[in-house]
Scaffold this active site. Structure first.
Site, short mmCIF file in Angstrom:
data_model
loop_
_atom_site.label_atom_id
_atom_site.label_comp_id
_atom_site.label_asym_id
_atom_site.label_seq_id
_atom_site.Cartn_x
_atom_site.Cartn_y
_atom_site.Cartn_z
N TRP A 21 39.87 40.91 33.03
CA TRP A 21 38.54 41.26 32.54
C TRP A 21 37.94 42.62 32.38
O TRP A 21 37.21 42.92 31.64
CB TRP A 21 37.54 40.58 33.61
CG TRP A 21 36.14 40.52 33.64
CD1 TRP A 21 35.47 39.58 32.58
CD2 TRP A 21 35.06 41.37 33.98
NE1 TRP A 21 34.39 39.88 32.59
CE2 TRP A 21 33.81 40.94 33.33
CE3 TRP A 21 35.15 42.47 34.85
CZ2 TRP A 21 32.79 41.44 33.62
CZ3 TRP A 21 33.85 43.03 35.13
CH2 TRP A 21 32.64 42.67 34.42
N TYR A 54 36.75 36.11 27.70
CA TYR A 54 36.70 37.61 27.93
C TYR A 54 36.61 38.42 26.56
O TYR A 54 37.75 38.56 26.01
CB TYR A 54 37.83 37.83 28.90
CG TYR A 54 37.96 37.43 30.21
CD1 TYR A 54 36.99 36.64 30.81
CD2 TYR A 54 39.10 37.40 31.00
CE1 TYR A 54 36.99 36.24 31.96
CE2 TYR A 54 39.29 37.09 32.23
CZ TYR A 54 38.46 36.26 33.06
OH TYR A 54 38.38 35.80 34.24
N PRO A 207 39.05 39.83 44.91
CA PRO A 207 39.56 39.83 46.24
C PRO A 207 38.60 41.27 47.04
O PRO A 207 38.68 41.18 48.14
CB PRO A 207 40.65 39.90 46.04
CG PRO A 207 41.21 40.49 45.00
CD PRO A 207 40.11 39.96 44.00
N LYS A 216 34.73 52.86 48.48
CA LYS A 216 34.38 54.01 47.49
C LYS A 216 32.65 54.11 47.63
O LYS A 216 32.08 55.22 47.34
CB LYS A 216 34.59 53.87 46.04
CG LYS A 216 33.95 52.85 45.35
CD LYS A 216 34.29 52.74 43.98
CE LYS A 216 35.67 52.13 43.84
NZ LYS A 216 36.10 51.81 42.41
N ASN A 294 46.50 49.29 45.19
CA ASN A 294 46.27 47.72 45.71
C ASN A 294 47.61 46.93 45.65
O ASN A 294 47.78 46.11 46.56
CB ASN A 294 45.56 47.12 44.44
CG ASN A 294 43.97 47.57 44.81
OD1 ASN A 294 43.60 48.03 45.73
ND2 ASN A 294 43.16 47.48 43.61
#
Length: 316
Positions: A21, A54, A207, A216, A294
């Site tokens: 995305w 998308y 998530p 952040k 991540n």
């Protein structure tokens, strides 16, 4: 990188997957999509998720080109069908016509001969469930898709699909793609218990709650320059999670993360992966450093005390 079975199938997907995305025209300057996909692949991500809707197919084209250099058997490619792809009456939904036409269109845009996981992006109230399931089963028989899945289906809808598939001797759906994170836990009530019983795996999206669970964003401070919240093209869904109360919870979660010498985002991903019914967490990334951080959420096991403290923070 750790890998898990997709539901009760034999297919193994990386605990951290990469969604597309954010890797189309919204990708930030200096970090093109191919670089992001390359880094994800290098770090062991084998699960790449997209959707025909998308950017009206652009994301599939971009993702397909980025993956083209790698052996087709080495990655798991997922995409979706349901949302409008045109203005005509049959340009949306889960009718046999739309599913068949859009599968061919997605194969062409992705530049592949088959799709590993083809997902119904939403439930179609206007199309008989049998028609949808038979169309998906035919695609499996034709070799155009290997597995079928759904996204954001209710427990009742999932159960109906499993029951009808068994009755008609069709391939069962392998997965569900729901919205799930520390701030949105609805699937724990009915979806996960049912899915565990029926062998349906969850490949959860958002998530990190649209980036809020990265740490952040600070309570009472302006959004960091270049962040998703400061980009009006990418922050359209953030309003309901980017609230002062949630930011205060993130600040408390950061204490637990620091105690474990991990980041808040890694803590949030590890917390999701505490559940065995979760097959993969689909992250979004507009920079390679986000991927670098991540992927480290895979393989982290949180102790009982930390999990209990997290529950107290989230329930506050």
């Amino acid at each position: 990188m750790k890998y898990r079975r997709l539901g009760k199938t034999g297919l193994k997907v990386s605990e951290i997957g990469l969604g597309s995305w954010l890797i189309d025209e919204r990708t930030s300057e200096g970090n093109n999509a191919e670089t992001i996909v390359d880094r994800a692949y290098e770090l062991g991500i084998n699960f790449f998720d997209s959707a025909n809707s998308y950017s009206k197919g652009t994301a599939e084209v971009v993702l397909g080109k980025a993956l083209n250099k790698y052996p087709r058997h080495s990655y798991v490619l997922a995409t979706k069908v349901f949302l409008p792809m045109g203005g005509g009456p049959n340009d949306k939904g889960l009718s046999r016509k739309h599913i068949m036409e859009q599968c061919d269109a997605s194969l062409k845009r992705l530049g592949v001969e088959y799709i590993d996981l083809y997902q119904c992006h939403r439930y179609d109230l206007e199309t008989p469930l049998e028609e949808t399931l038979r169309a998906l089963d035919d695609l499996v028989s034709q070799g155009k898709i290997l597995y079928a899945g759904v996204s954001e289906w209710s427990a009742v809808q999932l159960n109906d699909a499993v029951r009808l598939s068994k009755k008609l001797n069709l391939h069962q759906i392998a997965s569900n793609q729901p919205y799930y994170n520390m701030f949105h836990r609805d699937i724990e009530k009915e979806i996960i218990p049912l899915s565990e019983q029926k062998g349906i795996g969850q490949v959860v999206y958002s998530p990190l709650a649209q980036g809020v669970l990265t740490g952040k964003y600070k309570p009472g401070t302006a959004f960091p320059k270049g962040s998703r919240a400061s980009n009006h093209k990418a922050n359209m869904y953030m309003g309901y999670v980017l609230k002062e109360k949630q930011l205060q919870k993130v600040a408390k979660l950061k204490v637990i993360a620091e105690r474990n010498e991990i980041s808040v985002s890694q803590l949030a991903l590890a917390w999701i992966l505490r559940l065995q019914n979760i097959s993969s967490c689909i992250i979004g990334a507009s920079r390679t450093d986000q991927v670098n951080e991540n992927v480290k959420g895979s393989g982290i096991e949180l102790c009982t005390e930390d999990l209990q403290e997290i529950e107290r923070i989230l329930d506050y």
